[in-house]
Design a protein around this motif. Sequence first.
Motif, PDB file in Angstrom:
ATOM      1  N   SER A  21       0.751  -1.225   0.049  1.00  0.00           N
ATOM      2  CA  SER A  21      -0.025   0.019  -0.016  1.00  0.00           C
ATOM      3  C   SER A  21       1.064   1.268  -0.067  1.00  0.00           C
ATOM      4  N   GLY A  22       1.799   1.041   0.747  1.00  0.00           N
ATOM      5  CA  GLY A  22       2.949   2.339   0.851  1.00  0.00           C
ATOM      6  C   GLY A  22       3.600   2.673  -0.376  1.00  0.00           C
ATOM      7  N   ALA A  23       3.717   1.547  -1.126  1.00  0.00           N
ATOM      8  CA  ALA A  23       4.643   1.812  -2.522  1.00  0.00           C
ATOM      9  C   ALA A  23       3.634   2.267  -3.496  1.00  0.00           C
ATOM     10  N   ALA A  24       2.399   1.804  -3.277  1.00  0.00           N
ATOM     11  CA  ALA A  24       1.563   2.314  -4.484  1.00  0.00           C
ATOM     12  C   ALA A  24       1.181   3.766  -4.299  1.00  0.00           C
ATOM     13  N   ALA A  25       0.912   4.194  -2.936  1.00  0.00           N
ATOM     14  CA  ALA A  25       0.686   5.681  -2.695  1.00  0.00           C
ATOM     15  C   ALA A  25       1.772   6.276  -3.239  1.00  0.00           C
ATOM     16  N   LEU A  26       3.223   6.003  -2.961  1.00  0.00           N
ATOM     17  CA  LEU A  26       4.335   6.658  -3.022  1.00  0.00           C
ATOM     18  C   LEU A  26       4.570   6.841  -4.532  1.00  0.00           C
ATOM     19  N   ALA A  27       4.231   5.988  -5.147  1.00  0.00           N
ATOM     20  CA  ALA A  27       4.287   5.647  -6.911  1.00  0.00           C
ATOM     21  C   ALA A  27       3.554   6.687  -7.401  1.00  0.00           C
ATOM     22  N   GLY A  28       2.150   6.782  -6.921  1.00  0.00           N
ATOM     23  CA  GLY A  28       1.116   7.845  -7.275  1.00  0.00           C
ATOM     24  C   GLY A  28       1.773   9.110  -7.077  1.00  0.00           C
ATOM     25  N   LEU A  29       2.195   9.363  -5.785  1.00  0.00           N
ATOM     26  CA  LEU A  29       2.801  10.693  -5.526  1.00  0.00           C
ATOM     27  C   LEU A  29       3.971  11.153  -6.270  1.00  0.00           C
ATOM     28  N   ILE A  30       4.656  10.318  -6.660  1.00  0.00           N
ATOM     29  CA  ILE A  30       5.830  10.580  -7.656  1.00  0.00           C
ATOM     30  C   ILE A  30       5.236  10.764  -8.892  1.00  0.00           C
ATOM     31  N   PHE A  31       4.271  10.208  -9.454  1.00  0.00           N
ATOM     32  CA  PHE A  31       3.781  10.265 -10.715  1.00  0.00           C
ATOM     33  C   PHE A  31       3.067  11.632 -10.841  1.00  0.00           C
ATOM     34  N   VAL A  32       2.546  12.044  -9.861  1.00  0.00           N
ATOM     35  CA  VAL A  32       1.932  13.455  -9.907  1.00  0.00           C
ATOM     36  C   VAL A  32       3.022  14.531  -9.511  1.00  0.00           C
ATOM     37  N   ALA A  33       3.806  14.398  -9.060  1.00  0.00           N
ATOM     38  CA  ALA A  33       5.095  15.390  -8.695  1.00  0.00           C
ATOM     39  C   ALA A  33       5.834  15.407 -10.396  1.00  0.00           C
ATOM     40  N   ILE A  34       5.978  14.501 -10.713  1.00  0.00           N
ATOM     41  CA  ILE A  34       6.605  14.390 -12.045  1.00  0.00           C
ATOM     42  C   ILE A  34       5.640  15.063 -13.237  1.00  0.00           C
TER      43      ILE A  34
END
Length: 171
Positions: A21-34
């Motif tokens: 769950s943490g990895a999925a959330a952080l991947a999503g945040l990185i995608f948004v930041a990118i």
Amino acid sequence: MGPEENPMLDQWSNFFVMVGSGAAALAGLIFVAISINPEHIVRNTTHKNRAINMLSGFSAIFMACSLALLGDQYLPALGFEWLLLWLVATFIFVRGYIVAIRSGMSSIGLNPPRLAGGTMCYLAEVAGSLFLILGRGVGLYIAAIGIIVLFAFLISGAWLLIIGIYEDPAM
């Protein structure tokens, strides 16, 4: 004990749910930041490869956790699945790092200790996979430690990506 029962994996289900769950959330945040500054990332080989490494790393962690949560699975089956996953993820990480170093663009965070540390995390996943293929539960412990340390590398890499975009004079 029938094939539907694997007490070793059952003991780890909370860990895999939490980490996945943490990895999925952080991947999503990185995608948004990118997506906020995609032109800066695409134009700089270092930033582009770092973004790929962060997204692929968190995605690999999510997929590894998902595979571990599949039901009715023996340790060797999980080990084989993980081996394929982590070999691809390791290749993406090392290749991205080498391409970024060779590009001569932004050098923020591009140093041998980061390359060695990240590579060791991925290789711990590969080693854990091999132990699982051999039916040894110690592979779960090796992989878990590798994932936890890899999380730190990926989070710091995401931070370096953000810092690099704003401190890079060419941008």
